[in-house]
Scaffold this active site. Structure first.
Site, PDB file in Angstrom:
ATOM      1  N   LYS A 112       0.784  -1.158   0.091  1.00 14.30           N
ATOM      2  CA  LYS A 112      -0.084   0.088   0.008  1.00 14.30           C
ATOM      3  C   LYS A 112       0.792   1.226  -0.011  1.00 14.30           C
ATOM      4  O   LYS A 112       0.580   2.133  -0.676  1.00 14.30           O
ATOM      5  CB  LYS A 112      -0.843  -0.215   1.003  1.00 14.30           C
ATOM      6  CG  LYS A 112      -2.168  -1.067   1.042  1.00 14.30           C
ATOM      7  CD  LYS A 112      -3.248  -0.722   2.056  1.00 14.30           C
ATOM      8  CE  LYS A 112      -4.293  -1.620   1.495  1.00 14.30           C
ATOM      9  NZ  LYS A 112      -5.505  -1.497   2.275  1.00 14.30           N
ATOM     10  N   LYS A 193      -5.030  -9.733  -6.014  1.00 10.09           N
ATOM     11  CA  LYS A 193      -6.216  -9.694  -5.391  1.00 10.09           C
ATOM     12  C   LYS A 193      -7.235  -8.623  -5.899  1.00 10.09           C
ATOM     13  O   LYS A 193      -6.744  -7.727  -6.066  1.00 10.09           O
ATOM     14  CB  LYS A 193      -5.947 -10.106  -3.718  1.00 10.09           C
ATOM     15  CG  LYS A 193      -6.392  -8.399  -2.976  1.00 10.09           C
ATOM     16  CD  LYS A 193      -6.474  -8.749  -1.656  1.00 10.09           C
ATOM     17  CE  LYS A 193      -6.835  -7.375  -0.915  1.00 10.09           C
ATOM     18  NZ  LYS A 193      -8.161  -7.047  -0.881  1.00 10.09           N
ATOM     19  N   LYS A 196     -10.447  -3.126  -3.058  1.00 10.24           N
ATOM     20  CA  LYS A 196     -11.311  -1.885  -3.091  1.00 10.24           C
ATOM     21  C   LYS A 196     -10.436  -0.698  -3.694  1.00 10.24           C
ATOM     22  O   LYS A 196     -10.999   0.111  -4.520  1.00 10.24           O
ATOM     23  CB  LYS A 196     -12.007  -1.364  -1.877  1.00 10.24           C
ATOM     24  CG  LYS A 196     -13.208  -2.233  -1.602  1.00 10.24           C
ATOM     25  CD  LYS A 196     -13.761  -1.529  -0.297  1.00 10.24           C
ATOM     26  CE  LYS A 196     -14.115  -2.459   0.753  1.00 10.24           C
ATOM     27  NZ  LYS A 196     -12.921  -2.445   1.757  1.00 10.24           N
TER      28      LYS A 196
END
Ligand code: ATP
Ligand code: MG
Length: 330
Positions: A112, A193, A196
């Site tokens: 991230k 994966k 969102k």
């Protein structure tokens, strides 16, 4: 009854298929035979750039989707993380037990952080807040997707460390991960994966999306060379992902799916996957819209949940404060 706890971030307007199959569906089935706590983790959502008005809207949207998916406020405690201040309080205590190197090994942070212009300290300490979320409720089981495995291990390590240093306080939680749905992948990038915050619009299947858009995306999902519907993680990750989705929604096993589509190519198979997905999402979408139409009632349902959660959280924190050596107010 064993206690179950989990959370979902309001980082987007809609849940996606990975959230639903990998997590929320288990939350619903576990509410009957567990003492269940499920939360919208808005404190986690501010670890990346966000907009306050949008966060508020997405928090309500997330809560509405949880109820729409089948969580029942009479059987499960559904609440908003920021409405229970003990989460951040326990986070601090656990942060002081976490090694800097230990926190630096978290792979989700690395993934991230690479996508942010500036990675915040909050993003770095995210897994410690998550540990606090879980330990605060003395959870036995935590139903999540495979991406949370490492965070759950950290949670257990921290619980054990606290217990060892200050006396038996926390229940050691176990991750509850269903192999078949632990990682639903991005339709355009079938090794990543579905996410969102990082999937492209073409790669993600949103629960609140129009059926026609969902159908289009599934028909255009990256498949693999060849034309056989065969489960092969290594060489056919795209098809295998769609087969897993089919299986989770139809109840057929992977070999049964292979047999059903033998000699038919990808087209018919994809059409059926699309139908399974749109059929699963339609009622959730409808119920979500109904729940959102009465914001005041939704906020009230969450307040009830947060007050129930707060009671448990305060009990644990009182114990933690004593054990950690904080002076009680006279
Ligand atoms: P973000 O990209 O903002 O982290 P997310 O899509 O990962 O969002 P979260 O709110 O972080 O969603 O996760 C909610 C739950 O859904 C977690 O238990 C997580 O493990 C699970 N989950 C998320 N993505 C998938 C996926 N692709 N397959 C299976 N489970 C998933
Ligand atoms: Mg996530």
């Amino acid at each position: 009854r064993a206690r179950v706890l989990s959370g979902i971030q309001p980082t987007a307007g809609s849940f996606h298929l990975g959230n639903y199959l990998g997590a929320v569906r288990q939350w619903v089935s576990m509410q009957d035979d567990h003492d269940a706590f499920y939360m919208v983790v808005d404190l986690h959502a501010i670890t990346v750039e966000y907009e306050p008005a949008q966060l508020r809207e997405r928090t309500r949207l997330a809560a509405a989707q949880l109820f729409a998916c089948g969580l029942d406020p009479d059987r499960a405690t559904v609440f908003v993380q920021s409405q229970v201040p003990e989460h951040t309080e326990l986070q601090w205590v656990m942060a002081c037990l976490t090694g800097f190197g230990e926190a630096s090994r978290m792979t989700q942070f690395k993934d991230k952080a690479a996508k942010q212009a500036v990675a915040s300290v909050g993003l770095f300490t995210y897994p410690i807040l998550q540990a606090a979320d879980i330990l605060l409720y003395q959870a036995d089981q935590v139903p999540v997707g495979a991406d949370q495995r490492q965070h759950l291990e950290l949670t257990r390590d921290l619980a054990q460390r606290f217990n060892h240093r200050f006396g038996e306080t926390f229940t050691l939680p176990s991750a509850y991960i269903l192999k078949a749905v632990e990682k639903i992948t991005d339709l355009q990038d079938p090794t990543a994966k579905m996410s969102k915050s990082s999937s492209s619009p073409q790669g993600i299947l949103d629960v609140l999306e129009e059926p026609s858009a969902l159908r289009k995306k599934i028909m255009r999902a990256v498949t693999d060379t060849g034309s056989d519907v065969i489960a092969d993680e290594e060489n056919k990750p795209g098809v295998t992902n769609l087969m897993r989705i089919h299986s989770a929604l139809s109840g057929l096993s992977l070999p049964e799916i292979e047999a059903r589509y033998a000699g038919q190519g990808y087209g018919t198979f994809k059409k059926d996957v699309a139908e399974l997905v749109t059929d699963a999402f339609a009622p959730i979408r409808e119920r979500t819209q109904k729940l959102l139409a009465n914001e005041a009632e939704l906020d009230r349902m969450l307040a009830v949940g947060s007050s129930r959660a707060g009671k448990v959280a305060r009990e644990t924190m009182d114990l933690v404060r004593d054990r950690a050596g904080f002076l009680r107010p006279a």
